[in-house]
Scaffold this motif. Sequence first.
Motif, PDB file in Angstrom:
ATOM      1  N   ALA A  69      19.913  11.010  -6.454  1.00 61.16           N
ATOM      2  CA  ALA A  69      18.993   9.984  -6.946  1.00 61.16           C
ATOM      3  C   ALA A  69      17.649  10.082  -6.236  1.00 61.16           C
ATOM      4  O   ALA A  69      17.524  10.756  -5.211  1.00 61.16           O
ATOM      5  N   GLY A  70      16.671   9.403  -6.797  1.00 63.48           N
ATOM      6  CA  GLY A  70      15.323   9.419  -6.255  1.00 63.48           C
ATOM      7  C   GLY A  70      15.212   8.826  -4.859  1.00 63.48           C
ATOM      8  O   GLY A  70      14.245   9.075  -4.151  1.00 63.48           O
ATOM      9  N   ASP A  71      16.232   8.056  -4.478  1.00 69.20           N
ATOM     10  CA  ASP A  71      16.187   7.456  -3.131  1.00 69.20           C
ATOM     11  C   ASP A  71      17.118   8.216  -2.179  1.00 69.20           C
ATOM     12  O   ASP A  71      17.712   7.650  -1.277  1.00 69.20           O
ATOM     13  N   GLY A  72      17.241   9.526  -2.412  1.00 65.88           N
ATOM     14  CA  GLY A  72      18.076  10.368  -1.562  1.00 65.88           C
ATOM     15  C   GLY A  72      17.455  10.624  -0.199  1.00 65.88           C
ATOM     16  O   GLY A  72      16.435  10.020   0.153  1.00 65.88           O
ATOM     17  N   PRO A  73      18.046  11.540   0.574  1.00 71.03           N
ATOM     18  CA  PRO A  73      17.637  11.756   1.968  1.00 71.03           C
ATOM     19  C   PRO A  73      16.324  12.514   2.172  1.00 71.03           C
ATOM     20  O   PRO A  73      15.769  12.492   3.270  1.00 71.03           O
ATOM     21  N   GLN A  74      15.808  13.178   1.139  1.00 72.90           N
ATOM     22  CA  GLN A  74      14.607  13.999   1.330  1.00 72.90           C
ATOM     23  C   GLN A  74      13.348  13.147   1.508  1.00 72.90           C
ATOM     24  O   GLN A  74      13.222  12.090   0.889  1.00 72.90           O
ATOM     25  N   VAL A 111      14.453  14.270  -9.393  1.00 71.01           N
ATOM     26  CA  VAL A 111      13.652  13.516 -10.350  1.00 71.01           C
ATOM     27  C   VAL A 111      14.473  13.496 -11.640  1.00 71.01           C
ATOM     28  O   VAL A 111      14.716  14.535 -12.246  1.00 71.01           O
ATOM     29  N   HIS A 112      14.955  12.310 -12.005  1.00 73.16           N
ATOM     30  CA  HIS A 112      15.840  12.164 -13.171  1.00 73.16           C
ATOM     31  C   HIS A 112      15.109  11.397 -14.259  1.00 73.16           C
ATOM     32  O   HIS A 112      14.629  10.283 -14.011  1.00 73.16           O
ATOM     33  N   LEU A 113      14.981  11.994 -15.437  1.00 75.04           N
ATOM     34  CA  LEU A 113      14.186  11.406 -16.507  1.00 75.04           C
ATOM     35  C   LEU A 113      14.925  11.466 -17.835  1.00 75.04           C
ATOM     36  O   LEU A 113      15.705  12.384 -18.074  1.00 75.04           O
ATOM     37  N   TYR A 156      21.977   8.357 -29.664  1.00 70.55           N
ATOM     38  CA  TYR A 156      22.308   9.168 -28.489  1.00 70.55           C
ATOM     39  C   TYR A 156      21.161   9.129 -27.490  1.00 70.55           C
ATOM     40  O   TYR A 156      20.021   8.802 -27.836  1.00 70.55           O
ATOM     41  N   SER A 157      21.497   9.438 -26.251  1.00 70.96           N
ATOM     42  CA  SER A 157      20.502   9.523 -25.173  1.00 70.96           C
ATOM     43  C   SER A 157      20.759  10.802 -24.386  1.00 70.96           C
ATOM     44  O   SER A 157      21.902  11.172 -24.154  1.00 70.96           O
ATOM     45  N   ASP A 158      19.693  11.470 -24.015  1.00 69.60           N
ATOM     46  CA  ASP A 158      19.762  12.696 -23.210  1.00 69.60           C
ATOM     47  C   ASP A 158      18.889  12.524 -21.979  1.00 69.60           C
ATOM     48  O   ASP A 158      17.981  11.693 -21.972  1.00 69.60           O
ATOM     49  N   ASP A 159      19.132  13.340 -20.979  1.00 70.32           N
ATOM     50  CA  ASP A 159      18.278  13.284 -19.803  1.00 70.32           C
ATOM     51  C   ASP A 159      18.119  14.663 -19.173  1.00 70.32           C
ATOM     52  O   ASP A 159      18.759  15.632 -19.570  1.00 70.32           O
ATOM     53  N   VAL A 160      17.211  14.728 -18.217  1.00 71.25           N
ATOM     54  CA  VAL A 160      16.880  15.975 -17.555  1.00 71.25           C
ATOM     55  C   VAL A 160      16.770  15.687 -16.062  1.00 71.25           C
ATOM     56  O   VAL A 160      16.526  14.547 -15.660  1.00 71.25           O
ATOM     57  N   ILE A 161      17.008  16.709 -15.251  1.00 71.65           N
ATOM     58  CA  ILE A 161      16.853  16.522 -13.815  1.00 71.65           C
ATOM     59  C   ILE A 161      16.060  17.681 -13.239  1.00 71.65           C
ATOM     60  O   ILE A 161      16.168  18.815 -13.723  1.00 71.65           O
ATOM     61  N   MET A 162      15.162  17.363 -12.279  1.00 69.02           N
ATOM     62  CA  MET A 162      14.522  18.428 -11.514  1.00 69.02           C
ATOM     63  C   MET A 162      14.909  18.165 -10.074  1.00 69.02           C
ATOM     64  O   MET A 162      14.719  17.051  -9.570  1.00 69.02           O
ATOM     65  N   MET A 163      15.510  19.150  -9.450  1.00 67.94           N
ATOM     66  CA  MET A 163      15.915  18.936  -8.055  1.00 67.94           C
ATOM     67  C   MET A 163      15.959  20.251  -7.294  1.00 67.94           C
ATOM     68  O   MET A 163      16.307  21.291  -7.856  1.00 67.94           O
ATOM     69  N   PRO A 164      15.571  20.182  -6.005  1.00 66.64           N
ATOM     70  CA  PRO A 164      15.818  21.342  -5.164  1.00 66.64           C
ATOM     71  C   PRO A 164      17.335  21.541  -5.099  1.00 66.64           C
ATOM     72  O   PRO A 164      18.098  20.568  -5.039  1.00 66.64           O
ATOM     73  N   LEU A 165      17.801  22.785  -5.114  1.00 66.56           N
ATOM     74  CA  LEU A 165      19.241  23.013  -5.032  1.00 66.56           C
ATOM     75  C   LEU A 165      19.766  22.595  -3.660  1.00 66.56           C
ATOM     76  O   LEU A 165      20.968  22.483  -3.463  1.00 66.56           O
ATOM     77  N   GLY A 201       5.666   8.631  -3.261  1.00 63.58           N
ATOM     78  CA  GLY A 201       6.923   8.257  -3.906  1.00 63.58           C
ATOM     79  C   GLY A 201       6.940   6.887  -4.554  1.00 63.58           C
ATOM     80  O   GLY A 201       7.890   6.536  -5.262  1.00 63.58           O
ATOM     81  N   GLN A 202       5.882   6.109  -4.351  1.00 62.00           N
ATOM     82  CA  GLN A 202       5.797   4.762  -4.914  1.00 62.00           C
ATOM     83  C   GLN A 202       5.921   4.795  -6.446  1.00 62.00           C
ATOM     84  O   GLN A 202       5.247   5.591  -7.098  1.00 62.00           O
ATOM     85  N   GLY A 203       6.816   3.973  -6.990  1.00 63.76           N
ATOM     86  CA  GLY A 203       6.958   3.910  -8.451  1.00 63.76           C
ATOM     87  C   GLY A 203       7.343   5.236  -9.057  1.00 63.76           C
ATOM     88  O   GLY A 203       7.039   5.530 -10.208  1.00 63.76           O
ATOM     89  N   GLY A 204       8.015   6.083  -8.267  1.00 58.15           N
ATOM     90  CA  GLY A 204       8.455   7.364  -8.801  1.00 58.15           C
ATOM     91  C   GLY A 204       7.338   8.384  -8.932  1.00 58.15           C
ATOM     92  O   GLY A 204       7.553   9.480  -9.441  1.00 58.15           O
ATOM     93  N   ARG A 205       6.136   8.031  -8.466  1.00 55.28           N
ATOM     94  CA  ARG A 205       5.043   9.012  -8.539  1.00 55.28           C
ATOM     95  C   ARG A 205       5.159   9.978  -7.364  1.00 55.28           C
ATOM     96  O   ARG A 205       5.246   9.564  -6.216  1.00 55.28           O
TER      97      ARG A 205
END
Lengths: 306, 306, 306, 306
Positions: A54-59, A69-71, A88-97, D61-65
Amino acid sequence: MDVIRDIARRVSNWGRWGSADERGTVNFITPEVIRRAAACVKRGAVFSLALPFAGDGPQFGQGGRINPVHLMTSLQNQLGADPEGPRYSDDVIMMPLQCATQWDSLAHVHYGGQLYNGHPASTLTAAGAARNGIDKMAAGIVSRGVLLDLARVHGVERLQPGHVISPAALEAAEQAQGVRVESGDVLLVRTGHIRAFTVDHDRIAYMKQMPGLGIACVEWLHAREVAAVASDTNMVEVFPLEDPAVMLPVHALCIRDMGLTLGEMFDLEALASDCARDGEWTFLFNAPPLPVTGGVGSPINPLAVK
Amino acid sequence: MDVIRDIARRVSNWGRWGSADERGTVNFITPEVIRRAAACVKRGAVFSLALPFAGDGPQFGQGGRINPVHLMTSLQNQLGADPEGPRYSDDVIMMPLQCATQWDSLAHVHYGGQLYNGHPASTLTAAGAARNGIDKMAAGIVSRGVLLDLARVHGVERLQPGHVISPAALEAAEQAQGVRVESGDVLLVRTGHIRAFTVDHDRIAYMKQMPGLGIACVEWLHAREVAAVASDTNMVEVFPLEDPAVMLPVHALCIRDMGLTLGEMFDLEALASDCARDGEWTFLFNAPPLPVTGGVGSPINPLAVK
Amino acid sequence: MDVIRDIARRVSNWGRWGSADERGTVNFITPEVIRRAAACVKRGAVFSLALPFAGDGPQFGQGGRINPVHLMTSLQNQLGADPEGPRYSDDVIMMPLQCATQWDSLAHVHYGGQLYNGHPASTLTAAGAARNGIDKMAAGIVSRGVLLDLARVHGVERLQPGHVISPAALEAAEQAQGVRVESGDVLLVRTGHIRAFTVDHDRIAYMKQMPGLGIACVEWLHAREVAAVASDTNMVEVFPLEDPAVMLPVHALCIRDMGLTLGEMFDLEALASDCARDGEWTFLFNAPPLPVTGGVGSPINPLAVK
Amino acid sequence: MDVIRDIARRVSNWGRWGSADERGTVNFITPEVIRRAAACVKRGAVFSLALPFAGDGPQFGQGGRINPVHLMTSLQNQLGADPEGPRYSDDVIMMPLQCATQWDSLAHVHYGGQLYNGHPASTLTAAGAARNGIDKMAAGIVSRGVLLDLARVHGVERLQPGHVISPAALEAAEQAQGVRVESGDVLLVRTGHIRAFTVDHDRIAYMKQMPGLGIACVEWLHAREVAAVASDTNMVEVFPLEDPAVMLPVHALCIRDMGLTLGEMFDLEALASDCARDGEWTFLFNAPPLPVTGGVGSPINPLAVK
């Protein structure tokens, strides 16, 4: 580098499983080991060892690592003409591995122009890792898991940053828990340090310094023929380093010389409490990486089944 | 929608596991079921059921779904002063959570303003799925897997696009294979259609039309108390639809009314060949989703252990 | 490479603006040139030369280039307690810097281990272009624009793929249009080929083959002291190549030896029609790149003001 | 909302340029205004008003930016057989459209279920802004720019966070500078606050609180028929708010009721110094947005040409 090269001569597994091997110590996981692992399932209880993605992870941006970044790409999109019909709903994620709970592949760290098993560093390009990529671990990692709870053995909630774990401490934990790490096992080392993030919500305290394995553990891991080792910190090895002049010795020796896969940011809290309750410190361990072609790591959701 | 609402009345599991439940039929996986699953491990053989996660995957842009974009963020970055010393590499991935082998979460499809178990559609926003997200499945999905090889039973390499699988065909497969789908099992349905992509390399032929479950299978899945169902196609259900006026009925009824998790694009070829060889069609099935907070799906690497 | 190295000796601008220069022929844009450019504004008409940045853009996955992925990160998010009060929406984009209308930076193409002006190729890493990056063009590119409409001069709607534009053809266009390309001008070369995408909607026909500048034009561009050259194709230069053994000679010589910035996928249709109507083929040209630190290119929205 | 609705009645431009209009006050930029703008080019000096687009940008990171994530997709890739021959490099960027110097589109803020000009909020979905998107501004924004240096007029290096700029202060700046904002001008308001980021490198001090326009300026901007207004802060309007009960009144009234485009995080330092030097506070202003289809904003590199 002399310290590293000296130990490397003693722990190297280059050629041990053939000159083409890209899987290293995971080769210790024989069919017999897997059967032994399955036999650990007695209650039918499952524990997830993953942090939430999630966006509030440890990084916090260190080294360009960001949280996922989950959108949404499709949100309640209507199918067909009836607004009351299916949507239906779809989503995408961008994340460092490497953003959260993960395996380091055998291409993640190298030195001297060579990766594990002598594969040339030139195979590691902007297109990814042509050798030793995480995709080579697709059929794994399933084995017997052994949890060594260093914090509990030391009688503390968590070990302090900079605390160096020694082979003697690992063996003391084995004795206290009445368990022994055997060939092909996946070793999980609990320090309790993850509570700096999960309980204190202090990313920087969690990520910048940590307790972990000292360089002396490398030969012990080699002697025990561990298939993989994971911990509840961002590096598995201790940081600050034992010797500032020797950079990431445990990563360098385990990944590049032994071909030993490292697992990081495993949340071992619930599992450890359960093991302390029932006295069973072994279990079926299952953490299949996403087979990202050429990936130098993979986000994972490791499961322990007791 | 009358057809769907009529069947929905008979197969709904809303409230069955409490009004707060977000896991649906995965609740059928009891500790006893997990012990039964572990007992299926006899040889110690592991099969990965995932497609590679790569830029040359099955997506061709339909509905905004792209193949994974995998990029290096750090490439052979030197640590410390010695160029011969340790170097590390990091990477990042951007991918639709539905790009390849995956679980649909119970928030993926809904209708009538409500998700599974009556959770309001308003909980599904640009911030993700506050209810029925894939993160609610973190401690799963581990159970006994049963493979029904419809193509083999029909004596063909692959079923044709548009081929409707009926309950009778599923039971014929059970009889031919000498196996029975029981409460809590994860059902894997092989059609062979994935060869359109893995063998013919024809993305469009693979993704646009496919054989799959017909609407009549929904009540059968309900009666058998299946925990999850997966197939080697992009939709599990047949497409083109049996009735063009009834959009995605299997998705709508399984996900929204039964709370049944669907798995898509599972590569069952190697596993099916092995099962045909040894006559064992059940195994320990393990496919932990990445706990993406609010995710409506998750990429996975499902493992079958025999 | 002999052909390229031979011409390179004659057109090289290395050292012309000092050994530290990273801007190349943009240095031809003197204050006087800018004043001359502003003087071209007579009617107050503005033309955008950009393709839309959207998921249905010209890319089809070639070389890992995808079309922009545009997603909402905040959708009608309520500010404060009143649902009737202000709400905001935010979005994010992921795009190759080369996905649509763009500038190539002077780091985009190089050979022989050196970039424009002799900067070593080792300055170009996974972290980006430390030299000759598009960020070095932040205060540009503003100059007088000159449109040469090769298609119109040839009396065709569009030149055919493979059509080689010669210096003679450029001068014929100058004479037919009554205009002359002078030092510091930005030259826009219209072929009409963009209609393969904008009118025919055939990505592959547009991107895989195209009319364009032949290698002989390089010395002409050098002699005329052009500040930048752009066209309505994906490469500016002709493809298939004049000589298959000489890869991208125009890119190599313009970018690496002359330090000449190339602009690609400019939509010149509306501007060309207007120029044909009023007979004015010069204008104030303005295409500021996004100063992406270390970027090897930038998406742009070039404006022509008449 | 009463305060906002009361002012809205007096400043609304709904219908002023037709019921289909999606460009708002940019319509004040007539051909005559553009000619007047070009006439401001006297020296031929160009100033970039953009912050660098880089990972060390102002976002925290504020507001996901997040700050831009810039990655290489091709790094020195060899073309053809000769390793000494041409090589190319490509890159990709992922960035919030609001991450740095930017235009807010007329879809960025709305209330009461309607966007500027009465377009329904339902046109704003996960697919983007079907109405009032930044793509509707493709042929702009080119006009005369007027810089009002509020910090300099107050005799300070920078105004303090929370400092409310009044219409009287704007007129005092006009008189002190000997300039007047006229119909169709783009107004640039310098507070000096950007130095909290560019000089002090304190993201949080820059982004969380700022000096800016007070609500009383809205009617002044309406009376002067300003085409667009930009500032060197993240919000243009003052924060903390004048009245905590009235959320973002300047955004709500300018964007939704007047159809006035706002520009944020413009770096006005170098331009302001130059204007103070030569006493010329007007210039040709040029800031074309990337025409991102359905975008609610766009990153930009605004140029001022004197």
